[in-house]
Design a protein around this motif. Structure first.
Motif, PDB file in Angstrom:
ATOM      1  N   LYS A 115       0.824  -1.207   0.000  1.00 16.59           N
ATOM      2  CA  LYS A 115       0.000   0.000   0.000  1.00 16.59           C
ATOM      3  C   LYS A 115       0.858   1.257   0.000  1.00 16.59           C
ATOM      4  N   ALA A 116       2.162   1.098   0.267  1.00 15.20           N
ATOM      5  CA  ALA A 116       3.069   2.243   0.184  1.00 15.20           C
ATOM      6  C   ALA A 116       3.201   2.733  -1.251  1.00 15.20           C
ATOM      7  N   LEU A 117       2.892   1.857  -2.214  1.00 13.77           N
ATOM      8  CA  LEU A 117       3.028   2.216  -3.626  1.00 13.77           C
ATOM      9  C   LEU A 117       1.698   2.709  -4.183  1.00 13.77           C
ATOM     10  N   SER A 118       1.733   3.841  -4.837  1.00 15.05           N
ATOM     11  CA  SER A 118       0.563   4.384  -5.515  1.00 15.05           C
ATOM     12  C   SER A 118       0.833   4.344  -7.013  1.00 15.05           C
ATOM     13  N   TYR A 119       0.171   3.404  -7.720  1.00 16.03           N
ATOM     14  CA  TYR A 119       0.480   3.177  -9.128  1.00 16.03           C
ATOM     15  C   TYR A 119      -0.054   4.292 -10.015  1.00 16.03           C
ATOM     16  N   ARG A 120       0.835   4.857 -10.806  1.00 18.66           N
ATOM     17  CA  ARG A 120       0.475   5.895 -11.771  1.00 18.66           C
ATOM     18  C   ARG A 120       1.300   5.675 -13.029  1.00 18.66           C
ATOM     19  N   PRO A 121       0.717   5.116 -14.080  1.00 17.51           N
ATOM     20  CA  PRO A 121       1.491   4.863 -15.300  1.00 17.51           C
ATOM     21  C   PRO A 121       2.075   6.150 -15.875  1.00 17.51           C
ATOM     22  N   PRO A 122       3.343   6.111 -16.317  1.00 16.39           N
ATOM     23  CA  PRO A 122       3.914   7.271 -17.004  1.00 16.39           C
ATOM     24  C   PRO A 122       3.125   7.603 -18.258  1.00 16.39           C
ATOM     25  N   ALA A 123       3.225   8.821 -18.708  1.00 18.83           N
ATOM     26  CA  ALA A 123       2.428   9.292 -19.840  1.00 18.83           C
ATOM     27  C   ALA A 123       2.645   8.452 -21.093  1.00 18.83           C
ATOM     28  N   ARG A 124       3.830   7.896 -21.266  1.00 19.90           N
ATOM     29  CA  ARG A 124       4.111   7.148 -22.495  1.00 19.90           C
ATOM     30  C   ARG A 124       3.517   5.744 -22.490  1.00 19.90           C
ATOM     31  N   PHE A 125       2.954   5.295 -21.359  1.00 22.18           N
ATOM     32  CA  PHE A 125       2.339   3.970 -21.274  1.00 22.18           C
ATOM     33  C   PHE A 125       0.936   4.099 -20.702  1.00 22.18           C
ATOM     34  N   GLU A 126      -0.029   3.373 -21.275  1.00 20.00           N
ATOM     35  CA  GLU A 126      -1.360   3.314 -20.684  1.00 20.00           C
ATOM     36  C   GLU A 126      -1.347   2.420 -19.451  1.00 20.00           C
ATOM     37  N   SER A 127      -0.536   1.385 -19.483  1.00 21.19           N
ATOM     38  CA  SER A 127      -0.372   0.485 -18.350  1.00 21.19           C
ATOM     39  C   SER A 127       1.001  -0.152 -18.472  1.00 21.19           C
ATOM     40  N   ARG A 128       1.440  -0.795 -17.415  1.00 21.95           N
ATOM     41  CA  ARG A 128       2.744  -1.448 -17.445  1.00 21.95           C
ATOM     42  C   ARG A 128       2.677  -2.662 -18.362  1.00 21.95           C
ATOM     43  N   PRO A 129       3.472  -2.680 -19.451  1.00 26.37           N
ATOM     44  CA  PRO A 129       3.345  -3.750 -20.447  1.00 26.37           C
ATOM     45  C   PRO A 129       3.712  -5.138 -19.926  1.00 26.37           C
ATOM     46  N   GLY A 130       4.653  -5.223 -19.014  1.00 27.09           N
ATOM     47  CA  GLY A 130       5.066  -6.525 -18.509  1.00 27.09           C
ATOM     48  C   GLY A 130       6.171  -6.391 -17.487  1.00 27.09           C
ATOM     49  N   GLY A 131       6.372  -7.461 -16.733  1.00 22.60           N
ATOM     50  CA  GLY A 131       7.376  -7.461 -15.680  1.00 22.60           C
ATOM     51  C   GLY A 131       8.776  -7.716 -16.190  1.00 22.60           C
ATOM     52  N   SER A 132       9.658  -8.071 -15.270  1.00 23.56           N
ATOM     53  CA  SER A 132      11.088  -8.151 -15.580  1.00 23.56           C
ATOM     54  C   SER A 132      11.428  -9.215 -16.626  1.00 23.56           C
ATOM     55  N   THR A 133      10.819 -10.403 -16.547  1.00 26.57           N
ATOM     56  CA  THR A 133      11.126 -11.444 -17.530  1.00 26.57           C
ATOM     57  C   THR A 133      10.571 -11.062 -18.901  1.00 26.57           C
ATOM     58  N   TRP A 134       9.366 -10.512 -18.926  1.00 24.88           N
ATOM     59  CA  TRP A 134       8.782 -10.004 -20.176  1.00 24.88           C
ATOM     60  C   TRP A 134       9.721  -8.981 -20.803  1.00 24.88           C
ATOM     61  N   GLN A 135      10.268  -8.089 -19.991  1.00 20.98           N
ATOM     62  CA  GLN A 135      11.165  -7.055 -20.497  1.00 20.98           C
ATOM     63  C   GLN A 135      12.453  -7.654 -21.071  1.00 20.98           C
ATOM     64  N   SER A 136      12.950  -8.722 -20.454  1.00 20.99           N
ATOM     65  CA  SER A 136      14.157  -9.371 -20.976  1.00 20.99           C
ATOM     66  C   SER A 136      13.930  -9.907 -22.382  1.00 20.99           C
ATOM     67  N   LEU A 137      12.762 -10.540 -22.604  1.00 17.77           N
ATOM     68  CA  LEU A 137      12.454 -11.022 -23.952  1.00 17.77           C
ATOM     69  C   LEU A 137      12.237  -9.861 -24.909  1.00 17.77           C
ATOM     70  N   GLN A 138      11.566  -8.819 -24.452  1.00 12.21           N
ATOM     71  CA  GLN A 138      11.300  -7.668 -25.303  1.00 12.21           C
ATOM     72  C   GLN A 138      12.595  -6.993 -25.738  1.00 12.21           C
ATOM     73  N   ARG A 139      13.564  -6.907 -24.846  1.00 16.97           N
ATOM     74  CA  ARG A 139      14.856  -6.288 -25.172  1.00 16.97           C
ATOM     75  C   ARG A 139      15.776  -7.238 -25.940  1.00 16.97           C
TER      76      ARG A 139
END
Length: 198
Positions: A115-139
């Motif tokens: 609850k310490a985290l308040s999620y607010r997507p950055p302007a360039r993303f509507e939502s977070r596309p994927g987590g760390s493993t997803w990002q490894s494949l994407q990169r």
């Protein structure tokens, strides 16, 4: 816990504000000392929530259980991490850690901490596309963290006589996908379940 996206050099997008992540820490295997307290204070002064915890390993094992579906998300897309296969991965993980006598912080306590985290997507993303493993494949890094996540459950399962077929499958398939340069979402959850149950 740090909900961020890193897809291109020099650019990291944070998905929570004003707290950018939770970096609790402690000594291994247990305890707290002056260094842990100093590090927690430094993180807390730099937009992170951080506490020095004497039972840090039980929190780390909770995080391990949370991260077991990362490979499913990378292989099949973000929606799949909450499906039947993700539930099987966690169930195997819980059984293994229980058999090994490893303490795990209850999920309810971890959710309260988040609850310490308040999620607010950055302007360039509507939502977070994927987590760390997803990002490894994407990169296209050629590597995946599943050897350290699902692989830990597979290893402990072997040591304590607990079957872990779902974690073994996801570990292997994600590593192979990374090495082959596959893009995220190249498979379906149904495909993986058929391999598992076939």
């Amino acid at each position: 816990i740090s909900p961020v996206i890193f897809l291109e050099p020099g650019l990291v997008s944070a998905f929570s504000s004003p707290i950018n992540g939770i970096y609790d820490l402690g000594r291994y295997p247990e305890g707290v000392d002056a260094t842990a307290e100093e590090l927690a204070a430094a993180f807390s002064a730099a937009t992170f929530a951080s506490q020095a915890r004497p039972d840090i390993m039980s929190w780390k094992y909770n995080k391990l259980l949370m991260n077991l579906p990362n490979g499913v998300e990378a292989l099949c897309g973000p929606d799949a991490r909450f499906g039947a296969l993700g539930k099987r991965l966690r169930a195997e993980g819980v059984a293994v850690l229980d058999a090994a006598g490893i303490a795990v912080t209850p999920s309810e306590e971890e959710h309260e901490r988040r609850k310490a985290l308040s999620y607010r997507p950055p302007a360039r993303f509507e939502s977070r596309p994927g987590g760390s493993t997803w990002q490894s494949l994407q990169r296209g890094t050629g590597e995946a963290e599943t050897d350290h996540l699902n692989g830990e459950i597979v290893l402990l399962g072997r040591l304590h006589g607990v079957p872990t077929p779902a974690n073994a499958l996801v570990q292997t398939m994600t590593r192979d996908a990374a090495r082959a340069g596959e893009v995220p979402g190249a498979h379906t959850e149904e495909e993986l379940l058929a391999l598992l149950d076939g």
